[in-house]
Design a protein around this motif. Structure first.
Motif, PDB file in Angstrom:
ATOM      1  N   SER A  98      18.660  -3.994  -5.741  1.00  0.00           N
ATOM      2  CA  SER A  98      17.302  -3.462  -5.664  1.00  0.00           C
ATOM      3  C   SER A  98      16.808  -2.990  -7.026  1.00  0.00           C
ATOM      4  CB  SER A  98      17.261  -2.292  -4.673  1.00  0.00           C
ATOM      5  OG  SER A  98      16.048  -1.576  -4.786  1.00  0.00           O
ATOM      6  N   LYS A  99      15.578  -3.365  -7.367  1.00  0.00           N
ATOM      7  CA  LYS A  99      14.998  -2.953  -8.650  1.00  0.00           C
ATOM      8  C   LYS A  99      14.764  -1.459  -8.717  1.00  0.00           C
ATOM      9  CE  LYS A  99      12.697  -7.386  -9.467  1.00  0.00           C
ATOM     10  NZ  LYS A  99      11.407  -8.098  -9.624  1.00  0.00           N
ATOM     11  N   ARG A 159       8.037   0.264   0.707  1.00  0.00           N
ATOM     12  CA  ARG A 159       9.063  -0.772   0.865  1.00  0.00           C
ATOM     13  C   ARG A 159       8.473  -2.181   0.802  1.00  0.00           C
ATOM     14  NH1 ARG A 159      10.441  -0.582   5.860  1.00  0.00           N
ATOM     15  NH2 ARG A 159       8.976   1.029   6.459  1.00  0.00           N
ATOM     16  N   THR A 160       7.170  -2.313   1.008  1.00  0.00           N
ATOM     17  CA  THR A 160       6.518  -3.617   0.959  1.00  0.00           C
ATOM     18  C   THR A 160       6.121  -3.941  -0.478  1.00  0.00           C
ATOM     19  OG1 THR A 160       5.672  -3.326   3.200  1.00  0.00           O
ATOM     20  CG2 THR A 160       4.595  -4.985   1.830  1.00  0.00           C
ATOM     21  N   LYS A 161       6.405  -5.157  -0.891  1.00  0.00           N
ATOM     22  CA  LYS A 161       6.180  -5.555  -2.286  1.00  0.00           C
ATOM     23  C   LYS A 161       4.692  -5.543  -2.616  1.00  0.00           C
ATOM     24  CE  LYS A 161       8.836  -8.733  -3.840  1.00  0.00           C
ATOM     25  NZ  LYS A 161       9.474 -10.054  -4.110  1.00  0.00           N
ATOM     26  N   THR A 162       4.340  -4.811  -3.686  1.00  0.00           N
ATOM     27  CA  THR A 162       2.952  -4.687  -4.136  1.00  0.00           C
ATOM     28  C   THR A 162       2.879  -4.998  -5.624  1.00  0.00           C
ATOM     29  OG1 THR A 162       2.564  -2.949  -2.482  1.00  0.00           O
ATOM     30  CG2 THR A 162       0.949  -3.149  -4.253  1.00  0.00           C
ATOM     31  N   HIS A 163       1.869  -5.785  -6.025  1.00  0.00           N
ATOM     32  CA  HIS A 163       1.672  -6.107  -7.450  1.00  0.00           C
ATOM     33  C   HIS A 163       0.293  -5.620  -7.895  1.00  0.00           C
ATOM     34  CE1 HIS A 163       5.258  -8.537  -7.871  1.00  0.00           C
ATOM     35  NE2 HIS A 163       4.907  -9.253  -6.803  1.00  0.00           N
ATOM     36  N   ILE A 164       0.267  -4.843  -8.968  1.00  0.00           N
ATOM     37  CA  ILE A 164      -0.996  -4.449  -9.598  1.00  0.00           C
ATOM     38  C   ILE A 164      -1.250  -5.434 -10.735  1.00  0.00           C
ATOM     39  CG2 ILE A 164      -2.235  -2.645 -10.848  1.00  0.00           C
ATOM     40  CD1 ILE A 164      -0.555  -0.581  -9.379  1.00  0.00           C
ATOM     41  N   LEU A 165      -2.313  -6.223 -10.615  1.00  0.00           N
ATOM     42  CA  LEU A 165      -2.560  -7.307 -11.568  1.00  0.00           C
ATOM     43  C   LEU A 165      -3.365  -6.857 -12.775  1.00  0.00           C
ATOM     44  CD1 LEU A 165      -3.378 -10.070  -8.924  1.00  0.00           C
ATOM     45  CD2 LEU A 165      -1.195  -9.582 -10.019  1.00  0.00           C
ATOM     46  N   GLY A 166      -4.110  -5.753 -12.649  1.00  0.00           N
ATOM     47  CA  GLY A 166      -4.875  -5.252 -13.786  1.00  0.00           C
ATOM     48  C   GLY A 166      -6.373  -5.276 -13.533  1.00  0.00           C
ATOM     49  N   TRP A 167      -7.108  -4.998 -14.598  1.00  0.00           N
ATOM     50  CA  TRP A 167      -8.564  -4.864 -14.516  1.00  0.00           C
ATOM     51  C   TRP A 167      -9.252  -6.204 -14.739  1.00  0.00           C
ATOM     52  CZ3 TRP A 167     -10.037  -0.100 -12.999  1.00  0.00           C
ATOM     53  CH2 TRP A 167      -9.148   0.964 -13.230  1.00  0.00           C
ATOM     54  N   THR A 168     -10.273  -6.480 -13.953  1.00  0.00           N
ATOM     55  CA  THR A 168     -11.079  -7.683 -14.157  1.00  0.00           C
ATOM     56  C   THR A 168     -12.124  -7.401 -15.245  1.00  0.00           C
ATOM     57  OG1 THR A 168     -12.844  -7.138 -12.592  1.00  0.00           O
ATOM     58  CG2 THR A 168     -10.846  -8.168 -11.694  1.00  0.00           C
ATOM     59  N   ARG A 169     -12.861  -8.441 -15.641  1.00  0.00           N
ATOM     60  CA  ARG A 169     -13.915  -8.271 -16.652  1.00  0.00           C
ATOM     61  C   ARG A 169     -15.057  -7.407 -16.133  1.00  0.00           C
ATOM     62  NH1 ARG A 169     -15.129 -14.153 -19.036  1.00  0.00           N
ATOM     63  NH2 ARG A 169     -16.514 -12.912 -20.360  1.00  0.00           N
ATOM     64  N   LEU A 170     -15.147  -7.277 -14.814  1.00  0.00           N
ATOM     65  CA  LEU A 170     -16.180  -6.427 -14.222  1.00  0.00           C
ATOM     66  C   LEU A 170     -15.697  -4.987 -14.037  1.00  0.00           C
ATOM     67  CD1 LEU A 170     -17.582  -8.852 -11.495  1.00  0.00           C
ATOM     68  CD2 LEU A 170     -18.671  -8.192 -13.650  1.00  0.00           C
ATOM     69  N   GLY A 171     -14.466  -4.714 -14.451  1.00  0.00           N
ATOM     70  CA  GLY A 171     -13.950  -3.353 -14.343  1.00  0.00           C
ATOM     71  C   GLY A 171     -13.353  -3.021 -12.991  1.00  0.00           C
ATOM     72  N   LYS A 205       2.434  -8.880   3.382  1.00  0.00           N
ATOM     73  CA  LYS A 205       2.314  -8.370   4.742  1.00  0.00           C
ATOM     74  C   LYS A 205       2.894  -9.378   5.719  1.00  0.00           C
ATOM     75  CE  LYS A 205      -0.932  -6.221   7.928  1.00  0.00           C
ATOM     76  NZ  LYS A 205      -2.292  -5.731   8.112  1.00  0.00           N
ATOM     77  N   ALA A 206       3.758  -8.882   6.636  1.00  0.00           N
ATOM     78  CA  ALA A 206       4.379  -9.777   7.609  1.00  0.00           C
ATOM     79  C   ALA A 206       3.937  -9.485   9.032  1.00  0.00           C
ATOM     80  CB  ALA A 206       5.910  -9.666   7.527  1.00  0.00           C
ATOM     81  N   ARG A 207       3.595  -8.217   9.309  1.00  0.00           N
ATOM     82  CA  ARG A 207       3.303  -7.824  10.685  1.00  0.00           C
ATOM     83  C   ARG A 207       1.824  -7.581  10.871  1.00  0.00           C
ATOM     84  NH1 ARG A 207       8.294  -6.665  13.013  1.00  0.00           N
ATOM     85  NH2 ARG A 207       9.935  -6.390  11.468  1.00  0.00           N
ATOM     86  N   HIS A 208       1.418  -7.400  12.137  1.00  0.00           N
ATOM     87  CA  HIS A 208       0.025  -7.147  12.475  1.00  0.00           C
ATOM     88  C   HIS A 208      -0.434  -5.806  11.919  1.00  0.00           C
ATOM     89  CE1 HIS A 208      -0.805 -10.528  14.980  1.00  0.00           C
ATOM     90  NE2 HIS A 208       0.151 -10.256  15.850  1.00  0.00           N
ATOM     91  N   ASP A 209      -1.769  -5.595  11.981  1.00  0.00           N
ATOM     92  CA  ASP A 209      -2.297  -4.277  11.687  1.00  0.00           C
ATOM     93  C   ASP A 209      -1.672  -3.262  12.630  1.00  0.00           C
ATOM     94  OD1 ASP A 209      -3.997  -5.203   9.718  1.00  0.00           O
ATOM     95  OD2 ASP A 209      -5.559  -5.715  11.161  1.00  0.00           O
TER      96      ASP A 209
END
Length: 413
Positions: free
Chosen positions: A136-137, A366-378, A386-390
């Protein structure tokens, strides 16, 4: 301290996880939903579609399951597209195959399945054919990572793979070895059932919602588990005895007249957290809109007047919002593409502070999340698996009149 609060009714089990009294995770499961994701089926290939590089597999559900070519290949071949064979060379209609459910059916789509089999245990995830050891990371100490990797390499057979989970940190080798023996025995049962069953057939169900949360997030020696059903209390105690035979805190049976969720303040927090408009401390607000393709979160200062300057007020609001967004994404189990419209900040160091605050909160998810950064629009871009229902049993139901738009159609005269 963590508290796991379980409310059981005739057809649904609801689970709330509190950290220092604050709601951080919620899930619900109906009887017929239990154990779909993670379950194993013996299926029959119905169609092979070269144009989509996918197949549809009958696993006995209402909709045929979807099996993509990357989920058929050996994990090492999946990462080498130049030598990847076509789907029609791997599968033929009528072929019987063992598959594991990765994602639940949703809308008009059937379940997503894979042949990259995994069996999660308390200390590790067992993969019968992966041929590698991962750690585990979230375990940061290099010496501990090396120790756990060495244990995994020593214990696994040639074709097997294991991933050492975060909770395995500082655990003795005997505990890890016992976990592996149990998971191997589970896999043997699955393969034996597959050799005897006629497709389509269920071979192995995943654990119930209570057992999954005990396995994945619960420390049986420190955390509190309170359940309002004697039957589920007995099931939880039996699971704990198997998982932690050396000792654990007793499971509490809640038998007061007041609802257990009201007594522990869960219901009130659910109403606040699942609103479209969430009011933050000091008066700032979040507007939470979920569309088919993505979720959009808008941050507003509203009545918040915070700092001495505009930039200070904006940054303070965004930091507060980032912390709450990180908690709510986990609590509401928001998946897919997430766009956050934070209030515009002038300084790059302030934008970095906001991302750092958000990352620190989602690190416990515990669910894998990636923050990709800011777009040109801020705007801040994120993705979350996500694997399961709401969250069944609390998520709002779409209005049949307006279809969730908030507008009722009418003919103009």
């Amino acid at each position: 301290m963590k508290q796991m609060i379980v409310h059981c009714t005739q057809h649904i089990t609801r689970m709330a996880l509190l950290e220092d009294g604050r709601l951080v995770e919620y899930a619900a499961e109906r009887d017929q939903q239990q154990g779909l994701v993670g379950s194993y089926y013996k299926g029959r290939v119905m169609n092979v579609l070269p144009g989509m590089q996918a197949a549809f597999v009958d696993i006995g559900q209402k909709k045929n399951a979807f099996l993509y070519v990357d989920d058929v290949l050996h994990p090492h071949l999946e990462k080498q597209p130049e030598i990847r064979p076509s789907i029609e060379t791997l599968l033929q209609p009528g072929q019987e195959i063992i598959v594991q459910v990765r994602k639940e059916p949703r809308g008009s789509k059937g379940a997503r399945v894979t042949t990259h089999y995994t069996l999660p245990g308390r200390w590790m995830v067992y993969m019968p054919y992966a041929e590698y050891v991962g750690v585990s990371k979230k375990i940061s100490r290099e010496s501990e990572r090396t120790r756990l990797k060495g244990i995994g390499e020593r214990l696994r057979n040639k074709e097997e793979g294991v991933i050492m989970r975060t909770v395995s940190e500082d655990e003795p080798p005997e505990a890890v070895e016992g976990d592996l023996s149990f998971l191997r025995a589970q896999w043997d049962i699955i393969t034996r059932r597959a050799s005897e069953a006629e497709a389509p057939a269920l071979l192995h169900s995943d654990l119930s919602i209570v057992q999954r949360f005990i396995r994945d997030t619960f420390n049986p020696r420190l955390d509190e588990l309170m359940i309002d059903s004697p039957k589920v209390v007995r099931e939880a105690e039996a699971f704990l005895e198997e998982m932690a035979p050396e000792g654990y805190k007793p499971v509490g049976l809640y038998d007061a007249k007041e609802s257990i969720f009201n007594s522990y303040g869960v219901q009130e927090q659910l109403y606040r957290s699942f609103n479209r408009k969430i009011i933050l401390e000091g008066g700032a607000t979040l507007i939470w809109d979920e569309a088919e393709a993505l979720t959009v979160i808008d941050v507003n200062t509203a009545h918040y007047t915070g700092g001495a300057t505009l930039e200070e007020t904006v940054t303070s609001t965004n930091l507060l919002a980032a912390e709450e967004i990180g908690r709510l994404i986990r609590l509401r189990d928001t998946g897919g593409i997430i766009i956050v419209d934070f209030i515009d900040m002038e300084l790059e160091e302030h934008r970095k502070m906001v991302i750092d605050r958000l990352e620190s909160v989602i690190s416990s998810d515990r669910t894998k999340t990636h923050i990709l950064g800011w777009t040109r629009l801020g705007l801040l871009e994120m993705t979350r698996k996500k694997a399961r229902h709401d969250s069944a049993g609390f998520a709002p139901v779409t209005c049949q009149c307006c279809g969730g738009t908030g507008k009722v159609g009418a003919w103009l005269e």
